[in-house]
Write a protein that holds these residues in place. Structure first.
Motif, mmCIF file in Angstrom:
data_model
loop_
_atom_site.group_PDB
_atom_site.id
_atom_site.type_symbol
_atom_site.label_atom_id
_atom_site.label_comp_id
_atom_site.label_asym_id
_atom_site.label_seq_id
_atom_site.Cartn_x
_atom_site.Cartn_y
_atom_site.Cartn_z
ATOM 1 N N UNK A 128 -4.347 2.059 0.507
ATOM 2 C CA UNK A 128 -3.655 1.812 -0.773
ATOM 3 C C UNK A 128 -3.177 0.365 -0.883
ATOM 4 N N UNK A 129 -2.885 -0.274 0.270
ATOM 5 C CA UNK A 129 -2.372 -1.650 0.254
ATOM 6 C C UNK A 129 -3.411 -2.640 -0.263
ATOM 7 N N UNK A 130 -4.688 -2.241 -0.213
ATOM 8 C CA UNK A 130 -5.770 -3.173 -0.562
ATOM 9 C C UNK A 130 -6.240 -3.015 -2.009
ATOM 10 N N UNK A 131 -5.555 -2.163 -2.770
ATOM 11 C CA UNK A 131 -5.965 -1.916 -4.157
ATOM 12 C C UNK A 131 -5.799 -3.185 -4.987
ATOM 13 N N UNK A 132 -6.845 -3.507 -5.760
ATOM 14 C CA UNK A 132 -6.817 -4.693 -6.605
ATOM 15 C C UNK A 132 -6.619 -4.364 -8.071
ATOM 16 N N UNK B 170 -9.489 -4.498 -3.800
ATOM 17 C CA UNK B 170 -9.635 -5.850 -4.340
ATOM 18 C C UNK B 170 -10.849 -6.551 -3.729
#
Lengths: 173, 144
Positions: free
Chosen positions: B41-45, B53
């Motif tokens: 979830x931390x890498x969602x862009x 992202x």
């Protein structure tokens, strides 16, 4: 006939800052890298504060090339969205009330991206500014320059081609 | 050859940002490398589509490319990216692991050339493809 007085400066600033926060704070990856945006009028400078987790080569040590690439790409996407929203922001038409995913603007999509690494990224803060070279109906071309200690000595250059999302209610061209 | 691979593995596993992205080196040898990056979830862009992202995909492809350079039989002692171009074919499907496969197809005394492809669990159409050039430091016997 009397002209309407311009909005007081604090109203104008809070509207612009609010719109910038609304545009950027909903994107988890921007928070993951710790990227912030400085605003002067409509000019944005992206700031990547140094973090040990952004190191790619611990021997030198140098920033990870992928972090630099991501920093340039984020800067291009946000600056392009910001420029396209500017008129609406100034007219007070952007609804900043909600950070629900459905109410956020549709972001442009990266088609391709070239990055030149001119110097090693030092273990310090980095800065980037984007220049929109073309923004048409469907495509945009954005140049991004990143620097660290000296603005005259960029450490990375990017050229990003993006697909512009269709305007609300419009079918894709 | 085993020494080259061991050294290259050591080089990749010591990268702090590769840890931060949860990268896992699954295959390495003879100028090619495969690295996986699980969905997070931390890498969602894009919070609307929840797609990772492009920047995180770029970081994965850059790391895989560097790994491919490091395990080339020419045995570089160090490498840094000179340039990288990435074309995005489609959005990675949210929730799926992204895998980057890189091949270092040529080296000169100073530069290594790499092709790299990123796929999610549907391998029929890549998520992204890229080409890069990397500066290399070589051991003395190759420098002559």
């Amino acid at each position: 006939m009397k002209r309407a007085l311009p909005d007081p400066v604090h109203i104008v600033k809070s509207r612009r800052d609010g719109a910038l926060a609304w545009l950027t704070s909903g994107i988890p990856y921007i928070g993951f890298l710790g990227i912030e945006f400085d605003r002067r009028g409509d000019e944005l400078t992206a700031v990547l504060p140094f973090a040990p987790s952004n190191i790619g080569n611990p021997m030198i040590p140098a920033l990870h090339g992928g972090v630099t690439a991501a920093f340039l790409e984020v800067t291009a996407i946000i600056c392009l969205s910001w420029a396209s929203l500017w008129e609406e922001i100034e007219a007070g038409q952007v609804d900043l009330g909600s950070l629900e995913p459905g109410s956020l603007p549709t972001l442009p999509k990266t088609i391709n991206f070239t990055v030149d690494y001119l110097r090693a990224g030092l273990p310090r803060d980095a800065y980037a500014r984007a220049r929109i070279m073309r923004s048409g109906r469907r495509f945009a071309s954005v140049q991004v320059e990143a620097w660290q200690d000296n603005v005259a000595r960029p450490y990375a250059l990017g050229l990003v081609h993006l697909l512009i999302p269709p305007a609300a209610g419009q079918p894709p061209p | 050859m085993t020494d080259i691979i061991a050294l290259a593995r050591q080089f990749i596993e010591a990268i702090p940002h590769a840890h931060a992205l949860g990268m896992d080196l699954t295959d390495l040898g003879d100028g090619s490398a495969t690295i996986r990056m699980p969905y997070s979830d931390r890498l969602i862009g894009d919070p609307v589509s929840r797609v990772v992202h492009g920047g995180a995909v770029s970081a994965l492809m850059d790391t895989a490319s560097g790994a491919a350079v490091m395990c080339h039989p020419a045995a570089p002692t160090s490498t840094a990216t000179l340039d990288l171009r990435i074309d995005y074919m489609r959005a990675a499907t949210p929730g799926q692991t992204i895998t980057a496969r890189a091949i270092c197809y040529h080296v000169t005394r100073t530069v290594a050339f790499v092709r790299v492809t990123a796929t999610d669990e549907d391998e029929s159409v890549p998520v992204a493809t890229g080409t890069g050039s990397f500066s290399i430091e070589r051991s003395k016997e190759w420098a002559r």
